[in-house]
Design an enzyme around this catalytic site. Structure first.
Site, PDB file in Angstrom:
ATOM      1  N   HIS A 133       0.811  -1.222   0.000  1.00  0.00           N
ATOM      2  CA  HIS A 133       0.000   0.000   0.000  1.00  0.00           C
ATOM      3  C   HIS A 133       0.846   1.275   0.000  1.00  0.00           C
ATOM      4  CE1 HIS A 133      -3.657  -2.198   0.394  1.00  0.00           C
ATOM      5  NE2 HIS A 133      -3.410  -2.631   1.624  1.00  0.00           N
ATOM      6  N   ASP A 183      -3.232 -10.534  -2.207  1.00  0.00           N
ATOM      7  CA  ASP A 183      -3.777  -9.989  -0.968  1.00  0.00           C
ATOM      8  C   ASP A 183      -5.232  -9.572  -1.208  1.00  0.00           C
ATOM      9  OD1 ASP A 183      -2.433  -8.544   1.749  1.00  0.00           O
ATOM     10  OD2 ASP A 183      -4.261  -7.575   1.029  1.00  0.00           O
ATOM     11  N   HIS A 203      -6.635  -6.917  -0.263  1.00  0.00           N
ATOM     12  CA  HIS A 203      -6.667  -5.483  -0.530  1.00  0.00           C
ATOM     13  C   HIS A 203      -5.792  -5.174  -1.747  1.00  0.00           C
ATOM     14  CE1 HIS A 203      -7.337  -5.889   3.891  1.00  0.00           C
ATOM     15  NE2 HIS A 203      -8.331  -5.071   3.607  1.00  0.00           N
ATOM     16  N   ASP A 211      -5.042 -12.519   3.592  1.00  0.00           N
ATOM     17  CA  ASP A 211      -6.252 -12.010   4.228  1.00  0.00           C
ATOM     18  C   ASP A 211      -7.506 -12.198   3.383  1.00  0.00           C
ATOM     19  OD1 ASP A 211      -5.048 -10.225   2.515  1.00  0.00           O
ATOM     20  OD2 ASP A 211      -5.098  -8.522   3.885  1.00  0.00           O
TER      21      ASP A 211
END
Length: 315
Positions: free
Chosen positions: A131, A168, A170, A251
């Site tokens: 990120h 992931d 996200h 996740d």
């Protein structure tokens, strides 16, 4: 040929505070699994505190951003500093962040060394990286570990084309931001959408080097596998990388508290085996995997276990 595991005790010293999902116990849970006799064949090394770490960070982040992060470091014995609502620095964070970058650099060195017996590598690191945009820390991330490793491979080893593949839950907005306008750097991602950070639409394509395959809340293994088979693998084949870096976030597991995809360990095993098989055909099996998210400790540990097992069996 062997699989290299890179980690370091300092990663538990990155103290994000009570109740933070990206917590030191993530390292301890993975350690417990990878101590099992099955993993005795791993080549284990500590993440390096490298003199060229800052130089390598500057391939992905400008000097003013690096200076800002350095200036925010808490003094030894001090408290925690928030760079945003989610991204925390403690007195132990700087060493962890620099060693996380160093792990990626060292893994690239070993995997690309033709005299080495290392075929692939897993970096068990924190803080996460995908990120972190060029000039913005966010989503638990300070430096774009996977992007930095890929750019280092190109600069120091003459690798022409590097792909980062991110599963992931996200979207890896930071990697996408840094790779956006470079046709020789490829980024592909499956992720839940809508969800933090709000990026990752199919229409986000960079200069033809970005491939997003968003999934919907509640999607499980079948849509996940279809996203890879129908979108990501064809784009990866067309790009034809010389090195694959995996942003390995776990996740998307059905037990994870931060999202609502419904993957299980078998799905992470499947995608790992597929990526490794592709790497064998395209780039001599050269794969560096770097840990991103995964916040249910049991699901994280089991998912990392099957991921690393697949890497060992491919080696």
């Amino acid at each position: 040929m062997s699989t290299l595991l890179i980690t370091h005790p300092c990663f538990v010293d990155h103290d994000t505070g009570p109740g933070h999902p990206e917590r030191p116990d993530r390292m301890r849970a993975i350690d417990k699994v990878l101590r099992h006799e099955f993993y005795s064949g791993l080549v284990r090394e500590e993440a390096w505190f490298r003199e060229d770490a800052e130089e390598s960070i500057l391939r992905a982040h400008p000097q003013r951003y690096l200076d800002m992060v350095k200036a925010a470091r808490p003094e030894p014995g001090g408290g925690r500093v928030h760079l945003d609502g989610d991204t925390v620095m403690s007195p132990g964070t700087w060493e962890a962040a620099i060693r996380a970058v160093g792990a990626g650099l060292g893994a690239v060195d070993r995997v690309l060394d033709k005299k080495s017996n290392i075929k692939n590598a897993f970096c068990q690191i924190r803080p996460c990286g995908h990120h972190a945009e060029a000039e913005r820390a966010m989503g638990f991330c300070l430096f774009a570990n996977a992007a930095i490793a890929g750019m280092y491979a190109r600069e120091k080893h003459g690798v022409e084309r590097v792909a980062v593949v991110d599963f992931d839950v996200h979207h890896g907005n930071g990697t996408q931001d840094i790779f956006w306008s470079d046709k020789d750097l490829f980024f592909a991602s499956t992720h839940q959408m809508p969800l933090f950070p709000g990026t990752g639409a199919v229409s986000e394509t960079g200069v033809g080097n970005i491939c997003n395959a968003p999934l919907r809340s509640g999607d499980g293994g079948e849509p996940f596998r279809d996203a890879f088979e129908s979108r990501i693998f064809p784009a990866l084949k067309n790009f034809s990388p010389d090195l694959i870096v995996i942003s390995a976030g776990f996740d998307a597991h059905e037990a994870d508290p931060l999202a609502s995809l419904r993957l299980v360990e078998a799905d992470f095993l499947w995608v790992t085996e597929k990526l490794l098989a592709y790497a064998d055909k395209q780039c001599e099996g050269r794969v560096v995997s770097m840990l991103e998210g995964g916040y249910d400790l049991t699901a994280l540990a089991r998912s990392v276990g099957v991921h690393v097992r697949a890497m060992m069996e491919a080696g």
